[in-house]
Design a protein around this motif. Structure first.
Motif, PDB file in Angstrom:
ATOM      1  N   ARG A  78       0.829  -1.218   0.000  1.00  0.00           N
ATOM      2  CA  ARG A  78       0.000   0.000   0.000  1.00  0.00           C
ATOM      3  C   ARG A  78       0.856   1.258   0.000  1.00  0.00           C
ATOM      4  NH1 ARG A  78      -2.752   0.654   4.806  1.00  0.00           N
ATOM      5  NH2 ARG A  78      -1.380  -0.913   5.574  1.00  0.00           N
ATOM      6  N   ASP A  79       1.846   1.323   0.898  1.00  0.00           N
ATOM      7  CA  ASP A  79       2.639   2.542   1.025  1.00  0.00           C
ATOM      8  C   ASP A  79       3.591   2.766  -0.138  1.00  0.00           C
ATOM      9  OD1 ASP A  79       1.307   3.108   3.324  1.00  0.00           O
ATOM     10  OD2 ASP A  79       3.030   2.930   4.657  1.00  0.00           O
ATOM     11  N   GLY A  81       2.735   2.106  -3.197  1.00  0.00           N
ATOM     12  CA  GLY A  81       1.907   2.446  -4.347  1.00  0.00           C
ATOM     13  C   GLY A  81       1.511   1.299  -5.244  1.00  0.00           C
ATOM     14  N   PHE A 100       9.259   0.952  -7.702  1.00  0.00           N
ATOM     15  CA  PHE A 100       8.439   1.604  -6.687  1.00  0.00           C
ATOM     16  C   PHE A 100       9.339   2.300  -5.681  1.00  0.00           C
ATOM     17  CE2 PHE A 100       4.217  -0.951  -6.770  1.00  0.00           C
ATOM     18  CZ  PHE A 100       4.014  -0.536  -8.070  1.00  0.00           C
ATOM     19  N   PRO A 124       4.710   6.192   2.415  1.00  0.00           N
ATOM     20  CA  PRO A 124       4.798   6.634   1.026  1.00  0.00           C
ATOM     21  C   PRO A 124       5.983   7.584   0.824  1.00  0.00           C
ATOM     22  CG  PRO A 124       2.564   6.888   1.869  1.00  0.00           C
ATOM     23  CD  PRO A 124       3.437   6.546   3.034  1.00  0.00           C
TER      24      PRO A 124
END
Length: 146
Positions: A78-79, A81, A100, A124
């Motif tokens: 999730r973090d 992306g 990523f 993120p």
């Protein structure tokens, strides 16, 4: 026979002494799923982008795929992306992980004489500036009044 190979000692950019514990802005260079009957895992190779003094160095870490460890793999995806639709379908495409970027908190621990690197937390890439800036003196120790 001995051979002298200039620069050989500089080639190990993943040496534990060079990458200190703490927050790093990284890019995923490689992701491979490894099957183990007891503990399947992803081995991830990261390239450090920030802080500048560590830029270009790399390190590897594991994220396990056991039922008890899936929360951490999900947090990483999730973090960093990962595609929410694929994640919602319980699918990971290893090739999509390469490139990523995100923030990872690492620590080193010695277990039975073996030094291990832990991937402790993720965020993120957009939060790098906020997370990497030092705390203002007034908030560093809130229990101490001036």
């Amino acid at each position: 026979m001995r051979r002298r190979i200039q620069g050989l000692h500089d080639a190990d950019q993943s040496a534990a002494g060079e990458v200190r514990d703490g927050l790093l802005l990284v890019r995923v260079e490689r992701a491979q799923h490894r099957w183990d009957s007891r503990k399947p895992f992803y081995i991830l190779r990261f390239s450090i982008l920030e802080p500048k003094e560590l830029a270009g160095h790399s390190f590897a870490g594991r994220l396990y795929c056991t039922p008890r460890a899936l929360w951490k793999l999900n947090w990483f995806l999730r973090d960093f992306g990962y595609d929410a639709d694929l994640l919602g379908q319980d699918e990971i495409d290893d090739k999509n992980l390469v490139g990523f970027r995100g923030v990872v908190k690492i620590s080193h621990v010695v277990v039975n004489g073996t030094s291990l690197l832990n991937l402790d937390a993720f965020a993120p890439a957009s939060q790098w500036e906020e997370l990497s800036s030092p705390l203002p003196a007034s908030t560093a120790h809130p229990e101490v009044m001036p």
